[in-house]
Structures are given as C-alpha cells and as structure tokens.
Design a protein around this motif. Structure first.
Motif, PDB file in Angstrom:
ATOM      1  N   ASP A   1       0.857  -1.180   0.000  1.00  0.00           N
ATOM      2  CA  ASP A   1       0.000   0.000   0.000  1.00  0.00           C
ATOM      3  C   ASP A   1       0.896   1.233   0.000  1.00  0.00           C
ATOM      4  O   ASP A   1       2.077   1.173   0.369  1.00  0.00           O
ATOM      5  N   TRP A   2       0.331   2.375  -0.404  1.00  0.00           N
ATOM      6  CA  TRP A   2       1.040   3.643  -0.359  1.00  0.00           C
ATOM      7  C   TRP A   2       1.072   4.166   1.071  1.00  0.00           C
ATOM      8  O   TRP A   2       0.101   4.005   1.819  1.00  0.00           O
ATOM      9  N   ARG A   3       2.186   4.774   1.453  1.00  0.00           N
ATOM     10  CA  ARG A   3       2.338   5.337   2.788  1.00  0.00           C
ATOM     11  C   ARG A   3       3.051   6.688   2.701  1.00  0.00           C
ATOM     12  O   ARG A   3       3.830   6.942   1.768  1.00  0.00           O
ATOM     13  N   THR A   4       2.763   7.562   3.653  1.00  0.00           N
ATOM     14  CA  THR A   4       3.548   8.779   3.843  1.00  0.00           C
ATOM     15  C   THR A   4       4.187   8.686   5.220  1.00  0.00           C
ATOM     16  O   THR A   4       3.491   8.452   6.218  1.00  0.00           O
ATOM     17  N   PHE A   5       5.508   8.867   5.277  1.00  0.00           N
ATOM     18  CA  PHE A   5       6.268   8.756   6.515  1.00  0.00           C
ATOM     19  C   PHE A   5       6.823  10.128   6.889  1.00  0.00           C
ATOM     20  O   PHE A   5       7.418  10.814   6.040  1.00  0.00           O
ATOM     21  N   ARG A   6       6.644  10.533   8.139  1.00  0.00           N
ATOM     22  CA  ARG A   6       7.251  11.765   8.624  1.00  0.00           C
ATOM     23  C   ARG A   6       8.765  11.585   8.622  1.00  0.00           C
ATOM     24  O   ARG A   6       9.304  10.674   9.247  1.00  0.00           O
ATOM     25  N   VAL A   7       9.482  12.488   7.936  1.00  0.00           N
ATOM     26  CA  VAL A   7      10.924  12.349   7.806  1.00  0.00           C
ATOM     27  C   VAL A   7      11.624  12.474   9.162  1.00  0.00           C
ATOM     28  O   VAL A   7      12.639  11.816   9.409  1.00  0.00           O
ATOM     29  N   ASP A   8      11.091  13.311  10.050  1.00  0.00           N
ATOM     30  CA  ASP A   8      11.728  13.461  11.362  1.00  0.00           C
ATOM     31  C   ASP A   8      11.592  12.210  12.218  1.00  0.00           C
ATOM     32  O   ASP A   8      12.240  12.106  13.259  1.00  0.00           O
ATOM     33  N   ARG A   9      10.765  11.239  11.773  1.00  0.00           N
ATOM     34  CA  ARG A   9      10.608   9.986  12.508  1.00  0.00           C
ATOM     35  C   ARG A   9      11.266   8.811  11.797  1.00  0.00           C
ATOM     36  O   ARG A   9      11.063   7.656  12.168  1.00  0.00           O
ATOM     37  N   ILE A  10      12.047   9.107  10.746  1.00  0.00           N
ATOM     38  CA  ILE A  10      12.678   8.064   9.932  1.00  0.00           C
ATOM     39  C   ILE A  10      14.162   7.941  10.276  1.00  0.00           C
ATOM     40  O   ILE A  10      14.851   8.951  10.459  1.00  0.00           O
ATOM     41  N   ARG A  11      14.637   6.697  10.315  1.00  0.00           N
ATOM     42  CA  ARG A  11      16.065   6.417  10.373  1.00  0.00           C
ATOM     43  C   ARG A  11      16.381   5.399   9.286  1.00  0.00           C
ATOM     44  O   ARG A  11      16.087   4.216   9.424  1.00  0.00           O
TER      45      ARG A  11
END
Length: 321
Positions: free
Chosen positions: A196-206
């Motif tokens: 599925d498509w997702r949008t991830f907050r960049v400040d919560r990504i590693r």
C-alpha cells in the motif's frame, strides 16, 4: 571589473549545461574572441572550477565535477534572491537552523551594496493557529532519502508512527517523493510489506544501509504527488482526508491514543488498525471485514510455518448496537 564578472557568470552558465563546448562556439555565444574565452577559462580554473580540455579537431571545454565547493558566482539579483530564500527557510521551517547559518555565511561574503539590499528584506513567519512547531530535520537523513528516491532504490528504514503507537518493525519501501506540507517533511513511498502507499514523517525516519535493488516507479494514486499529498492531508471539508477506503471500528483504547486515518486499500487499512495492538470490533463496511479475514488467513499461514506456541483463546460476544 563588473563586466568581466558578468562575462564569467555567462561562461559558467553555459559550461554547466553538461555538454562539450568548442572554443569558437563559446566565443560566438558570448560575443568575445577565442583568446578571451581561453583567458576566462583560466580565471575559472583559478577559482577552483574543474574545466577540462576536450581533444578534437577544434578542441573544446567541459565542466567536470569537483572534489570541493569552489567560490560561488552570482549576479546581483541572484545573490539577493538566494539570501531571501535562505531567510524564508530560516523562519520556522524544519531546516531553520541550517538555513540561518547558511544565510550568515552568505551575508559575510556579499559586497556592501548587496548586503544592504539583503538587510532591507525582513521576513516574519506567522504560524497557523494551533499549529505545532516544525520538527528539526537531520540533513544527513534528507540526503540519504533523496539519494534513494533519485536512484529508484528500495530502502529499509525504522519509523516511529507517534500517537502512542509502538515503534514499527523495519519497513521495506520503494521511495518515490520527498514533499513538504505545512512545514513538515514527508517521504511518499510504496510499502512492500503492506502492499500500500504510505507517507512517513521524515523526522521519525532512520534509514538503514545499504539500500536494496532498483525498482520501476509505480503511478501514484491521483496522478501526481501534489494530488496524492493534498488528498492524504486535506479532504473536501478542509480538515478530514478524503481516503478512498474508510471504515468504522471500535478500538479498546483511550480516544487520545487514536488518530483518524484511512488508506488507499482495504487491506492496508486493516493492517494499519492492527498496529494498535488491541481488540478490534468492525462496524463496517463489509470490505473492511473481508480485508481482516484475508489478513487473518495470511497470518495463519505464516504462523503455521513457525513452531507452535501455547496460546489461549476466548470468544467475544458482539456488543449490542
């Protein structure tokens, strides 16, 4: 002196088009002699630009990538525009601190007449009522995500959803776009595990390294990234997202721990609801209940391939409605 500087800017602009230029061709485009072209090429080399000589009948020049940043050459309007852009970015955005330092460095090297023009511009950011402060973004994370998007390479990442939801297991995604929305950065990606498509907050990504294999880009729902993002975050009423798949369930959690959301597929919505790690009662529609059944069958097959663990089960009586 100013005429020479403008000519160097024009020459550099031509060389930055990533092609080979014959000396006579450059002279014709700039309305100067071939000798002046050679002299200006030498000046750019002295400033740190790696301009190589191309062998051939007429000879020529090519601008190569350098190992360090040479002095930047801007005309007056470009310098002021860059300063205004940095000042705007330094007022409440996720890269505010880095932008402010870059603006200070640029201002130090500007001549007095340009510094005065820049200082006349004062930008004040007025946040939306109730809008939280923009989280700070790690420039290294932005660079790594941008590299994966540009290279069309699968990416493994750790992501913390927020809203009291425990941290996800490492995700495998196909990154498609980096976008900004209301002073926040998001990664738009196809989630390979959830399909599925997702949008991830960049400040919560590693991001994890190394990246995976290359992939063929998929078409975003809605046709382009702007349509996708606006439908994800703002619906017809101006506040609620217009998800194509929306359902109603009862979650045995405090209301403050749950945020409204939807999905681009029923399976994706069912899987997302499972992240809350609590009992779920499906109210509707039937497509959502079917998606839960399909996921249950899939998970049962996966559990059958692992050693059995002692479990207890209990029947739930549907709540009267």
């Amino acid at each position: 002196m100013r005429k020479t500087s403008s000519r160097l800017l024009a020459l550099l602009s031509l060389l930055q088009t990533h092609r080979d230029w014959a000396g006579e061709e450059l002279a014709g485009r700039l309305d100067i002699t071939a000798r002046t072209v050679r002299r200006d090429i030498d000046r750019l080399r002295e400033l740190g630009y790696r301009i190589t000589t191309v062998k051939g009948p007429g000879g020529g020049y090519r601008l190569a990538a350098g190992t360090q940043v040479p002095p930047m050459l801007f005309d007056d309007d470009q310098a002021v525009a860059l300063a205004v852009a940095l000042q705007t970015a330094a007022t409440g955005t996720a890269v505010a601190e880095d932008a402010a330092r870059a603006l200070a460095a640029l201002r130090q090297v500007l001549p007095p007449r340009l510094r005065h023009r820049v200082d006349l511009v004062r930008v004040t950011a007025v946040p939306s009522p109730g809008a939280p402060e923009a989280p700070r973004i790690d420039a290294q994370v932005l660079t790594e995500l941008s590299r994966a998007v540009h290279g069309r390479e699968e990416l493994r990442l750790d992501h913390t959803p927020g809203h009291g939801v425990p941290a996800d297991e490492p995700r495998r995604v196909q990154p498609h776009h980096l976008v900004t929305w209301r002073d926040r950065w998001y990664l738009v990606a196809w989630d390979l595990d959830r399909e599925d498509w997702r949008t991830f907050r960049v400040d919560r990504i590693r991001p994890r390294t190394p990246t995976g294999p290359r992939f063929a880009p998929r078409e975003l729902p809605g046709g382009d990234v702007a349509a996708f993002v606006t439908s994800r975050f703002r619906g017809s009423d101006g506040t609620t997202p217009d998800w194509p798949c929306r359902g109603e369930v009862v979650l045995h959690l405090p209301a403050a721990d749950v945020a409204p959301f939807g999905s681009w597929s029923w399976t994706g919505l069912a899987a997302a609801l499972g992240h809350f790690d609590t009992d779920i009662e499906v109210i509707g529609p039937p497509q959502l209940a079917t998606a839960f059944a399909e996921l249950a069958a899939r998970y049962a097959r996966a559990a059958g391939s692992a050693p059995r663990a002692a479990t207890s089960s209990r029947r739930r009586t549907p709540r009267p409605r």
